[in-house]
Design an enzyme around this catalytic site. Structure first.
Site, PDB file in Angstrom:
ATOM      1  N   TRP A  21       1.505  10.297   9.866  1.00  0.00           N
ATOM      2  CA  TRP A  21       2.359   9.168  10.260  1.00  0.00           C
ATOM      3  C   TRP A  21       3.660   9.140   9.458  1.00  0.00           C
ATOM      4  O   TRP A  21       4.510   8.298   9.677  1.00  0.00           O
ATOM      5  CB  TRP A  21       1.613   7.844  10.120  1.00  0.00           C
ATOM      6  CG  TRP A  21       0.864   7.669   8.836  1.00  0.00           C
ATOM      7  CD1 TRP A  21       1.351   7.160   7.669  1.00  0.00           C
ATOM      8  CD2 TRP A  21      -0.509   7.984   8.590  1.00  0.00           C
ATOM      9  NE1 TRP A  21       0.370   7.153   6.720  1.00  0.00           N
ATOM     10  CE2 TRP A  21      -0.784   7.640   7.255  1.00  0.00           C
ATOM     11  CE3 TRP A  21      -1.541   8.524   9.367  1.00  0.00           C
ATOM     12  CZ2 TRP A  21      -2.044   7.824   6.676  1.00  0.00           C
ATOM     13  CZ3 TRP A  21      -2.786   8.704   8.788  1.00  0.00           C
ATOM     14  CH2 TRP A  21      -3.031   8.357   7.472  1.00  0.00           C
ATOM     15  N   ARG A  22       3.812  10.101   8.530  1.00  0.00           N
ATOM     16  CA  ARG A  22       5.074  10.219   7.805  1.00  0.00           C
ATOM     17  C   ARG A  22       6.082  11.060   8.573  1.00  0.00           C
ATOM     18  O   ARG A  22       7.257  11.070   8.243  1.00  0.00           O
ATOM     19  CB  ARG A  22       4.825  10.903   6.449  1.00  0.00           C
ATOM     20  CG  ARG A  22       4.006  10.082   5.486  1.00  0.00           C
ATOM     21  CD  ARG A  22       4.936   9.161   4.720  1.00  0.00           C
ATOM     22  NE  ARG A  22       4.216   8.155   3.976  1.00  0.00           N
ATOM     23  CZ  ARG A  22       3.594   8.362   2.832  1.00  0.00           C
ATOM     24  NH1 ARG A  22       3.585   9.563   2.314  1.00  0.00           N
ATOM     25  NH2 ARG A  22       2.993   7.381   2.219  1.00  0.00           N
ATOM     26  N   GLU A  34      -0.818   1.994   9.963  1.00  0.00           N
ATOM     27  CA  GLU A  34      -0.818   0.889   8.996  1.00  0.00           C
ATOM     28  C   GLU A  34      -1.980  -0.062   9.225  1.00  0.00           C
ATOM     29  O   GLU A  34      -2.546  -0.586   8.272  1.00  0.00           O
ATOM     30  CB  GLU A  34       0.525   0.147   9.050  1.00  0.00           C
ATOM     31  CG  GLU A  34       1.703   0.964   8.554  1.00  0.00           C
ATOM     32  CD  GLU A  34       1.550   1.454   7.122  1.00  0.00           C
ATOM     33  OE1 GLU A  34       0.753   0.881   6.365  1.00  0.00           O
ATOM     34  OE2 GLU A  34       2.211   2.449   6.765  1.00  0.00           O
ATOM     35  N   GLN A  39      -7.832  -1.457   5.890  1.00  0.00           N
ATOM     36  CA  GLN A  39      -9.181  -1.535   5.326  1.00  0.00           C
ATOM     37  C   GLN A  39      -9.934  -0.218   5.367  1.00  0.00           C
ATOM     38  O   GLN A  39     -11.146  -0.202   5.251  1.00  0.00           O
ATOM     39  CB  GLN A  39     -10.003  -2.601   6.069  1.00  0.00           C
ATOM     40  CG  GLN A  39      -9.866  -3.960   5.455  1.00  0.00           C
ATOM     41  CD  GLN A  39      -9.475  -5.002   6.468  1.00  0.00           C
ATOM     42  OE1 GLN A  39      -9.031  -4.682   7.569  1.00  0.00           O
ATOM     43  NE2 GLN A  39      -9.631  -6.247   6.128  1.00  0.00           N
ATOM     44  N   TYR A  79     -14.276  -3.012  10.751  1.00  0.00           N
ATOM     45  CA  TYR A  79     -13.374  -4.149  10.977  1.00  0.00           C
ATOM     46  C   TYR A  79     -12.779  -4.083  12.393  1.00  0.00           C
ATOM     47  O   TYR A  79     -11.584  -3.896  12.596  1.00  0.00           O
ATOM     48  CB  TYR A  79     -12.266  -4.191   9.923  1.00  0.00           C
ATOM     49  CG  TYR A  79     -12.805  -4.345   8.529  1.00  0.00           C
ATOM     50  CD1 TYR A  79     -13.122  -5.592   8.016  1.00  0.00           C
ATOM     51  CD2 TYR A  79     -13.042  -3.217   7.743  1.00  0.00           C
ATOM     52  CE1 TYR A  79     -13.656  -5.727   6.747  1.00  0.00           C
ATOM     53  CE2 TYR A  79     -13.577  -3.352   6.470  1.00  0.00           C
ATOM     54  CZ  TYR A  79     -13.881  -4.602   5.988  1.00  0.00           C
ATOM     55  OH  TYR A  79     -14.409  -4.728   4.734  1.00  0.00           O
ATOM     56  N   TYR A 114       2.110  -7.582   5.319  1.00  0.00           N
ATOM     57  CA  TYR A 114       2.213  -6.185   4.877  1.00  0.00           C
ATOM     58  C   TYR A 114       2.474  -5.251   6.061  1.00  0.00           C
ATOM     59  O   TYR A 114       3.395  -4.433   6.035  1.00  0.00           O
ATOM     60  CB  TYR A 114       0.940  -5.734   4.126  1.00  0.00           C
ATOM     61  CG  TYR A 114       0.892  -4.244   4.057  1.00  0.00           C
ATOM     62  CD1 TYR A 114       1.747  -3.565   3.189  1.00  0.00           C
ATOM     63  CD2 TYR A 114       0.096  -3.488   4.924  1.00  0.00           C
ATOM     64  CE1 TYR A 114       1.789  -2.186   3.166  1.00  0.00           C
ATOM     65  CE2 TYR A 114       0.131  -2.115   4.921  1.00  0.00           C
ATOM     66  CZ  TYR A 114       0.963  -1.466   4.027  1.00  0.00           C
ATOM     67  OH  TYR A 114       1.023  -0.101   4.025  1.00  0.00           O
ATOM     68  N   ASP A 132       1.160  -4.118  -0.395  1.00  0.00           N
ATOM     69  CA  ASP A 132      -0.274  -3.967  -0.170  1.00  0.00           C
ATOM     70  C   ASP A 132      -0.972  -3.960  -1.534  1.00  0.00           C
ATOM     71  O   ASP A 132      -0.356  -4.248  -2.560  1.00  0.00           O
ATOM     72  CB  ASP A 132      -0.566  -2.694   0.642  1.00  0.00           C
ATOM     73  CG  ASP A 132      -0.265  -1.423  -0.146  1.00  0.00           C
ATOM     74  OD1 ASP A 132       0.355  -1.524  -1.246  1.00  0.00           O
ATOM     75  OD2 ASP A 132      -0.641  -0.343   0.309  1.00  0.00           O
ATOM     76  N   CYS A 181      -0.707   5.570 -10.174  1.00  0.00           N
ATOM     77  CA  CYS A 181      -1.066   4.296 -10.814  1.00  0.00           C
ATOM     78  C   CYS A 181      -2.350   3.776 -10.160  1.00  0.00           C
ATOM     79  O   CYS A 181      -2.380   2.710  -9.572  1.00  0.00           O
ATOM     80  CB  CYS A 181       0.077   3.298 -10.664  1.00  0.00           C
ATOM     81  SG  CYS A 181      -0.102   1.853 -11.714  1.00  0.00           S
ATOM     82  N   CYS A 191       3.735   9.615 -15.178  1.00  0.00           N
ATOM     83  CA  CYS A 191       4.248   8.676 -14.177  1.00  0.00           C
ATOM     84  C   CYS A 191       5.785   8.625 -14.202  1.00  0.00           C
ATOM     85  O   CYS A 191       6.384   8.506 -15.272  1.00  0.00           O
ATOM     86  CB  CYS A 191       3.677   7.287 -14.463  1.00  0.00           C
ATOM     87  SG  CYS A 191       4.392   6.011 -13.413  1.00  0.00           S
ATOM     88  N   THR A 278     -16.355  -8.213   4.764  1.00  0.00           N
ATOM     89  CA  THR A 278     -15.386  -8.849   3.871  1.00  0.00           C
ATOM     90  C   THR A 278     -16.026  -9.992   3.099  1.00  0.00           C
ATOM     91  O   THR A 278     -15.812 -10.143   1.902  1.00  0.00           O
ATOM     92  CB  THR A 278     -14.200  -9.410   4.689  1.00  0.00           C
ATOM     93  OG1 THR A 278     -13.821  -8.444   5.640  1.00  0.00           O
ATOM     94  CG2 THR A 278     -13.034  -9.742   3.787  1.00  0.00           C
TER      95      THR A 278
HETATM   96  S1  SF4 Z   1       3.281   3.962 -16.436  1.00  0.00           S
HETATM   97 FE1  SF4 Z   1       3.084   4.288 -14.240  1.00  0.00          FE
HETATM   98  S2  SF4 Z   1       0.901   4.788 -13.969  1.00  0.00           S
HETATM   99 FE2  SF4 Z   1       1.118   3.822 -15.968  1.00  0.00          FE
HETATM  100  S3  SF4 Z   1       0.737   1.640 -15.599  1.00  0.00           S
HETATM  101 FE3  SF4 Z   1       2.942   1.962 -15.495  1.00  0.00          FE
HETATM  102  S4  SF4 Z   1       3.361   2.262 -13.323  1.00  0.00           S
HETATM  103 FE4  SF4 Z   1       1.161   2.581 -13.614  1.00  0.00          FE
END
Ligand code: SF4
Length: 321
Positions: A21-22, A34, A39, A79, A114, A132, A181, A191, A278
């Site tokens: 979908w990209r 989406e 879910q 769902y 969202y 989200d 993250c 990151c 849910t």
């Molecule tokens: S540094 Fe990056 S991975 Fe670490 S908590 Fe912050 S946003 Fe999340």
């Protein structure tokens, strides 16, 4: 803000997930993706996305399909209200196409803030932030917020939004939350927004876990196997309404009620199946009894994931595994 945006967008173009979908700007395909992702995990959504779009490649095809066929194509994604809402939406806009704005999309049942923001920004380039669960977690950590309120999240996401490329920005934040993250193992040293992150020394603190409000419910299911298949009933209710499954009831008198409904004196306990919705965690005690009628082939009906588990248990039991 600008260095943060540059860092995240550069990382996104180098590391973004290759998802079908990209590679489209077709709002219908983006909407299906989406809604599925609301879910369903990405690895599972990939399979359901391909299957659903093969069955209904356009809004018009979805609008004209009987509900049972739509539920069958959605089978396993769970769902099911999402599939019913998508069909209703398609029937409303089959002639005109999807509304090209956040506000217009938000008017339809099943399209929340969202989803409307994701479709409006990715398909139509509208400058609106999509928040989200992944984005919520990233923002809470970036700004070390244990309890981010919906209002704070919305204002913060809007302030960060790259307004000249909102669709790309929204997807970059989602990807960061999904791959770097992550809830349990954030990869802070690698990151791209590490230099700007206030929560990186204790990311697991942000956001604080939300209290779960799932009730525990006991139920009984009755598997009746005839010569040609199983006795199946069409279900009512919000969670599984419109789908088919084995006779099932909730509560203490569930099994006697089921036996009485089919004029049976007793049934054999096969085992237990657990399934989470849910708002409830269902424990289903699965029973079986001989059935003199024909029954029907479950492949020909849209079954919920719960009923697939129940029938798998019954098949295992009949094979003696
Ligand atoms: S540094 Fe990056 S991975 Fe670490 S908590 Fe912050 S946003 Fe999340």
């Amino acid at each position: 803000m600008i260095p943060l945006r540059q860092a995240l967008l550069a990382w996104y173009w180098a590391h973004r997930r290759d998802l079908p979908w990209r590679s489209t700007r077709d709002p219908y395909r983006i909407l299906i993706a989406e809604v599925l992702l609301q879910q369903t995990r990405v690895d599972q959504a990939l399979r359901h996305y391909a299957r659903f779009l093969t069955a209904f490649p356009t809004l018009q095809a979805l609008a004209q399909a009987p509900e049972e066929e739509v539920l069958q194509a959605w089978a396993g994604a769970g769902y099911y209200r999402r599939a019913r809402n998508l069909r209703r939406l398609a029937q409303h806009v089959a002639e005109t196409g999807l509304p090209p704005t956040y506000r217009g999309l938000l008017a339809f049942p099943g399209v929340g803030p969202y989803t409307a923001a994701a479709v409006a920004s990715i398909a139509f380039g509208e400058a609106v932030a999509a928040v989200d669960g992944n984005v919520r977690r990233v923002l809470a950590r970036l700004f070390s917020r244990e309890k981010p309120t919906p209002r704070w999240l919305s204002e913060t996401a809007e302030a960060l939004l790259a307004r000249d490329e909102p669709g790309t920005w929204n997807q970059a934040l989602m990807d960061l939350g999904a791959t770097a993250c992550t809830p349990k193992a954030p990869q802070c040293p690698a990151c791209p927004v590490n230099p700007f992150c206030a929560g990186k020394l204790a990311p697991e603190r942000y956001p604080a876990p939300r209290a779960r409000r799932q009730r525990a419910v006991e139920a009984a299911a009755l598997v009746l196997k005839g010569q040609a298949g199983y006795v199946l009933e069409r279900r009512d209710g919000q969670a599984l309404g419109g789908l088919w499954g084995v006779p099932m009831a909730e509560g203490e008198d569930a099994l006697p009620a089921l036996l009485a409904r089919y004029g049976l004196a007793e049934a054999r306990l096969l085992g237990t199946v657990r399934h989470a919705f849910t708002h409830k965690r269902l424990t289903v005690h699965v029973h079986a009894a001989p059935w003199p009628g024909p029954g029907e082939d479950p492949e020909r009906r849209p079954l919920s994931r719960l009923d697939q588990k129940i029938l798998a248990l019954a098949e295992d039991a009949s094979r003696g595994t």
